[in-house]
Design a protein around this motif. Sequence first.
Motif, short mmCIF file in Angstrom:
data_model
loop_
_atom_site.label_atom_id
_atom_site.label_comp_id
_atom_site.label_asym_id
_atom_site.label_seq_id
_atom_site.Cartn_x
_atom_site.Cartn_y
_atom_site.Cartn_z
N VAL A 1 0.86 -1.19 0.00
CA VAL A 1 0.00 0.00 0.00
C VAL A 1 0.90 1.23 0.00
CG1 VAL A 1 -1.73 1.31 1.29
CG2 VAL A 1 -1.84 -1.19 1.22
N ALA A 2 0.71 2.14 -0.96
CA ALA A 2 1.56 3.33 -1.10
C ALA A 2 0.75 4.58 -0.78
CB ALA A 2 2.13 3.42 -2.51
N ILE A 3 1.23 5.37 0.19
CA ILE A 3 0.53 6.60 0.62
C ILE A 3 1.49 7.78 0.47
CG2 ILE A 3 -0.69 7.75 2.51
CD1 ILE A 3 -1.06 4.95 3.77
N ASP A 4 1.09 8.79 -0.28
CA ASP A 4 1.96 9.97 -0.42
C ASP A 4 1.74 10.95 0.72
OD1 ASP A 4 -0.35 11.48 -0.99
OD2 ASP A 4 0.02 11.52 -3.15
N GLY A 5 2.46 12.07 0.67
CA GLY A 5 2.44 13.02 1.78
C GLY A 5 1.27 13.98 1.80
N VAL A 6 0.41 13.94 0.77
CA VAL A 6 -0.70 14.89 0.74
C VAL A 6 -1.65 14.74 1.93
CG1 VAL A 6 -2.75 15.63 -0.55
CG2 VAL A 6 -0.58 15.30 -1.75
N PRO A 7 -2.09 13.53 2.28
CA PRO A 7 -3.00 13.42 3.43
C PRO A 7 -2.42 13.97 4.73
CG PRO A 7 -3.05 11.41 2.14
CD PRO A 7 -1.91 12.21 1.61
N MET A 8 -1.11 13.79 4.96
CA MET A 8 -0.50 14.35 6.16
C MET A 8 -0.53 15.87 6.12
SD MET A 8 3.32 13.84 7.73
CE MET A 8 4.01 15.02 8.90
N LEU A 9 -0.20 16.45 4.95
CA LEU A 9 -0.28 17.90 4.81
C LEU A 9 -1.69 18.40 5.10
CD1 LEU A 9 0.97 20.63 3.78
CD2 LEU A 9 0.10 19.99 1.52
N VAL A 10 -2.66 17.70 4.57
CA VAL A 10 -4.06 18.09 4.77
C VAL A 10 -4.45 18.00 6.24
CG1 VAL A 10 -6.45 17.37 4.34
CG2 VAL A 10 -4.81 17.52 2.43
#
Length: 268
Positions: free
Chosen positions: A228-237
Motif C-alpha cells: 500500500v503506497a501513501i503519499d504526503g498529501v493526506p499528512m499535509l491536509v
Amino acid sequence: MLVYAVFGDPVEHSLSPAMQNAAFSALGLSARYLAFRVRRERLRDAILGAEAMHFGGLNLTIPHKEAALSIVEPDENAAAMGAVNAVAFVDGSIRGYNTDGLGAVRALEGAGVRVDGRRVLIIGAGGAGKAIARQLALSGAQVAIANRDRRRAIELAAAVGGRGYGLSDLSKLVPEAEVVVNATSVGMRGGDPRLFDGRLLREGQTVFDIVYNRKTELLKDAARAGAVAIDGVPMLVWQGALSIEIWTGRKAPTDVMEEAVREELRNR
C-alpha cells in the motif's frame, strides 16, 4: 476579515494557501491565508508583528519550527517534540502547537492502516521524524528509527520507547516492518538517491512517504512490490485541518482541502 499565514524561508513552494483558503471558503469564514518569506533572524519580529496586527493564527515551516519554541508558549506536545508548526493568539498570549505527528497518524488511519501494535520503521530523525515517532509510539506502534546519524536515531528512540539504528541497517529493518515511513526530504527532487533497494519491500506492507510534491521512487517501488503506497498529501491536509480546528474550533473539510492540494499539484 481575519488573516492567517505560513512563515518560512523559502516559502514560495507552499501549498498551504491554496489548501487553507479552500477550507475557509467551504466553512463560510471571512478569512484569507497567505505565505510570507521570513528570515530566521526576524522570526520573533514577524510573530510579534502578526500578534500585534491581530492575525487569526500562523503555521511555521522550515527553518522556523524549532526556533519558535523560545518565542511562544508551547503546549506539552510541542515542547516534547521540540518544534512548533502552528501558532494561535489567545487572550494576549502566543501559544504554540505541533500538528505534524497527529497529522501523520490521521493520514495512515484515513488509508485504513491500523497503527496500534504494528511494527513501524521511521526513516529520519529530524523534525518530522520526531513528531511522527512520538505520535506513533503514543498510538501503540512498535517504533524503530533509522537515521544517517545513528546517534540521533538512538536518542529519539530512547525518548519514545523504540529502537534506533543507522541507515546501514535498512536491509534488515525494511523486510521486518509492517509500515515503512519516509520522514526525510529524500525523493522531493527527481534524481535523488533511493533510501534503500526497493526489492526489499513486499506485498502486505504499507509505505508512507511524507514527500507530497511528486510521486517518489519509494512509492513507485512500493506499488511494484504490491504494498500500500501513501503519499504526503493526506499528512499535509490533516496537519492543516488540525491547525484550523485550533484557530477556529471548527471541524475542517479535509476532502475539500485534499482536492485543492491535488489540483494545485496538477497545475504546477
